[in-house]
Motif scaffolding. Structure first.
Motif, PDB file in Angstrom:
ATOM      1  N   VAL A 291       9.361   6.779  -3.977  1.00 41.01           N
ATOM      2  CA  VAL A 291       9.548   5.600  -3.139  1.00 41.01           C
ATOM      3  C   VAL A 291      10.633   4.712  -3.737  1.00 41.01           C
ATOM      4  O   VAL A 291      10.655   4.469  -4.945  1.00 41.01           O
ATOM      5  N   GLY A 292      11.521   4.215  -2.889  1.00 38.54           N
ATOM      6  CA  GLY A 292      12.495   3.204  -3.285  1.00 38.54           C
ATOM      7  C   GLY A 292      12.171   1.910  -2.556  1.00 38.54           C
ATOM      8  O   GLY A 292      11.841   1.943  -1.365  1.00 38.54           O
ATOM      9  N   VAL A 293      12.245   0.787  -3.271  1.00 38.15           N
ATOM     10  CA  VAL A 293      11.888  -0.503  -2.684  1.00 38.15           C
ATOM     11  C   VAL A 293      13.022  -1.495  -2.880  1.00 38.15           C
ATOM     12  O   VAL A 293      13.564  -1.628  -3.981  1.00 38.15           O
ATOM     13  N   VAL A 294      13.381  -2.200  -1.803  1.00 40.50           N
ATOM     14  CA  VAL A 294      14.307  -3.334  -1.892  1.00 40.50           C
ATOM     15  C   VAL A 294      13.494  -4.574  -1.564  1.00 40.50           C
ATOM     16  O   VAL A 294      13.038  -4.752  -0.432  1.00 40.50           O
TER      17      VAL A 294
ATOM     18  N   ALA B 236       0.827  -1.207   0.000  1.00 42.10           N
ATOM     19  CA  ALA B 236       0.000   0.000   0.000  1.00 42.10           C
ATOM     20  C   ALA B 236       0.862   1.258   0.000  1.00 42.10           C
ATOM     21  O   ALA B 236       0.593   2.223  -0.725  1.00 42.10           O
ATOM     22  N   LEU B 237       1.919   1.271   0.792  1.00 41.59           N
ATOM     23  CA  LEU B 237       2.819   2.422   0.831  1.00 41.59           C
ATOM     24  C   LEU B 237       3.517   2.624  -0.511  1.00 41.59           C
ATOM     25  O   LEU B 237       3.742   3.753  -0.944  1.00 41.59           O
ATOM     26  N   ALA B 238       3.851   1.515  -1.170  1.00 42.09           N
ATOM     27  CA  ALA B 238       4.560   1.592  -2.450  1.00 42.09           C
ATOM     28  C   ALA B 238       3.650   2.016  -3.594  1.00 42.09           C
ATOM     29  O   ALA B 238       4.125   2.409  -4.662  1.00 42.09           O
ATOM     30  N   GLY B 239       2.327   1.930  -3.392  1.00 42.34           N
ATOM     31  CA  GLY B 239       1.407   2.232  -4.474  1.00 42.34           C
ATOM     32  C   GLY B 239       1.057   1.027  -5.312  1.00 42.34           C
ATOM     33  O   GLY B 239       0.472   1.151  -6.395  1.00 42.34           O
ATOM     34  N   LEU B 240       1.392  -0.181  -4.819  1.00 44.82           N
ATOM     35  CA  LEU B 240       1.077  -1.417  -5.535  1.00 44.82           C
ATOM     36  C   LEU B 240      -0.255  -2.006  -5.098  1.00 44.82           C
ATOM     37  O   LEU B 240      -0.733  -2.970  -5.695  1.00 44.82           O
ATOM     38  N   LEU B 241      -0.850  -1.440  -4.058  1.00 47.28           N
ATOM     39  CA  LEU B 241      -2.131  -1.894  -3.538  1.00 47.28           C
ATOM     40  C   LEU B 241      -2.901  -0.665  -3.063  1.00 47.28           C
ATOM     41  O   LEU B 241      -2.408   0.089  -2.227  1.00 47.28           O
ATOM     42  N   ALA B 242      -4.093  -0.463  -3.629  1.00 45.59           N
ATOM     43  CA  ALA B 242      -4.887   0.707  -3.252  1.00 45.59           C
ATOM     44  C   ALA B 242      -5.566   0.487  -1.907  1.00 45.59           C
ATOM     45  O   ALA B 242      -5.993  -0.626  -1.588  1.00 45.59           O
TER      46      ALA B 242
ATOM     47  N   LEU C 189      11.419   1.478   1.336  1.00 43.58           N
ATOM     48  CA  LEU C 189      10.727   0.290   1.818  1.00 43.58           C
ATOM     49  C   LEU C 189      11.635  -0.925   1.650  1.00 43.58           C
ATOM     50  O   LEU C 189      12.142  -1.178   0.553  1.00 43.58           O
ATOM     51  N   LEU C 190      11.834  -1.668   2.731  1.00 45.19           N
ATOM     52  CA  LEU C 190      12.708  -2.835   2.726  1.00 45.19           C
ATOM     53  C   LEU C 190      11.881  -4.067   3.090  1.00 45.19           C
ATOM     54  O   LEU C 190      11.366  -4.171   4.201  1.00 45.19           O
ATOM     55  N   ASP C 191      11.741  -5.000   2.140  1.00 45.77           N
ATOM     56  CA  ASP C 191      10.931  -6.197   2.341  1.00 45.77           C
ATOM     57  C   ASP C 191      11.849  -7.388   2.579  1.00 45.77           C
ATOM     58  O   ASP C 191      12.402  -7.944   1.639  1.00 45.77           O
TER      59      ASP C 191
END
Length: 368
Positions: free
Chosen positions: A97-100, A63-69, A176-178
């Motif tokens: 946003v940066g995602v790992v 949700a934070l990344a914008g991949l889920l509304a 965001l770090l997953d």
């Protein structure tokens, strides 16, 4: 080492003297599952989300990344709103946003250099300056000399650093770090965790880390948020959460026995049956904790100094490094960490009936 971009970045994230803060109410409904997670992350802060599988951590990150509304709620970075159903939704590619990802998701047909430059190119930067900036970031994360290698030629630690450089090269406001260390072997993980911690300390933006590993969270995060069944059950500084768990999941994570009951002086009547004696008096609903290594096991009821003791039955025996963890069913049930020599001396086996004992001075209580 401070990033060269920090001064420019801080100039952008401060408005009228106020440091920008990420505030969100992440509400997502999928079938019978409901995520309802209020979140606040300050600039320069690392917040770790921990919880069992299915708790909603990944949904929060998506949700934070914008991949889920969102179904309801909001996501705001100071004056900018990214999601506020039903009228506002900023697409993932338009969020800073940066995602790992856990598996890094590097492009296999691109070199390490072009993987890092990809985000800059996607935002319209020309090839030469994008590659020059990507090379600066590879150097920054300690990867001088591997620019031409493709992901299949990189070690796990190198791939993790490339993914981090790719996430940071675009100057994201939110990182965001997953599960960023989950794919690494134990030896590599130690060094990469140390390097990642250094980069996060220098990163001036907002960081949200999702992990199952309490050690990663304790070392990397400034604040822990424990999520169970889509809700926050506990949050606070790592040391505070470790010392005062408020759910069985957190107690298991921290390696503690945890009970809830009602205290009257030094006596606690436990909610699930049984009674414990405290060294210090308390009053009203409390949690009581003690470490598994504080539990002694005896063939008969022990005598001597005042202590808690009760009959238990061995239900499981597991080897943990240099100690043996014994699961014991009783009122209350308990975990005990003992030496292999004690296992042999007591001839422990599932089904054996023995006595557990804990000194009152080994217990700790706090308000429930």
């Amino acid at each position: 080492m401070r990033y060269d971009l920090e001064a420019r970045y801080l100039g952008r994230v401060r408005t009228r003297g106020r440091t920008m803060t990420l505030t969100a109410r992440l509400q997502v409904t999928r079938g019978e599952f409901v995520l309802d997670l209020p979140l606040r992350v300050h600039a320069g802060e690392v917040v770790a989300l921990l919880g069992p599988n299915g708790a909603g951590k990944s949904s929060a990150l998506r949700a934070l990344a914008g991949l889920l509304a969102l179904t309801d709620g909001h996501i705001r970075l100071d004056e900018h709103t990214w999601d506020a159903p039903p009228s506002v939704f900023v697409a993932a590619e338009q969020r800073r946003v940066g995602v790992v990802f856990q598996d890094y998701l590097l492009f296999g047909h691109l070199s390490a250099l072009d993987n890092v430059a990809f985000g800059l190119r996607a935002r319209g930067m020309r090839r030469a300056p994008a590659r020059a900036r990507a090379q600066e970031w590879l150097t920054r994360v300690g990867l001088t000399g591997i620019a031409d290698r493709r992901p299949g030629e990189l070690s796990g630690g190198q791939a993790q650093r490339v993914a981090l450089a790719r996430a940071l090269v675009t100057d994201p406001r939110l990182l965001l770090l997953d599960e960023p260390l989950a794919a690494l072997d134990a030896a590599t993980r130690l060094q990469v965790r140390t390097d990642l911690g250094r980069h996060l300390r220098d990163y001036p933006g907002h960081t949200v880390l999702v992990t199952h590993d309490p050690l990663d969270a304790m070392i990397l995060a400034d604040r822990l948020i424990i999520v169970e069944n889509g809700r926050i059950v506990q949050q606070g500084a790592p040391a505070e959460v470790a010392a005062r768990p408020r759910s069985d999941y957190v107690a298991d994570l921290m390696g503690l026995n945890l009970y809830r009951g009602v205290a009257r002086g030094t006596v606690v009547d436990l909610d699930d049956g049984g009674r414990l004696i405290l060294a210090e008096p308390a009053d009203g609903p409390v949690f009581v904790t003690f470490a598994p290594h504080a539990v002694g096991l005896h063939p008969q009821r022990p005598t001597g100094s005042p202590r808690n003791s009760w009959p238990v039955t061995v239900t499981g025996i597991e080897q943990h490094a240099h100690t043996t963890r014994v699961r014991l069913d009783g009122t209350p049930s308990v975990l005990a960490d003992i030496t292999p020599a004690t296992v042999a001396e007591l001839r422990l086996r599932p089904g054996l009936e023995i006595w557990a004992a804990v000194k009152a001075t080994e217990t700790r209580s706090y308000a429930a």
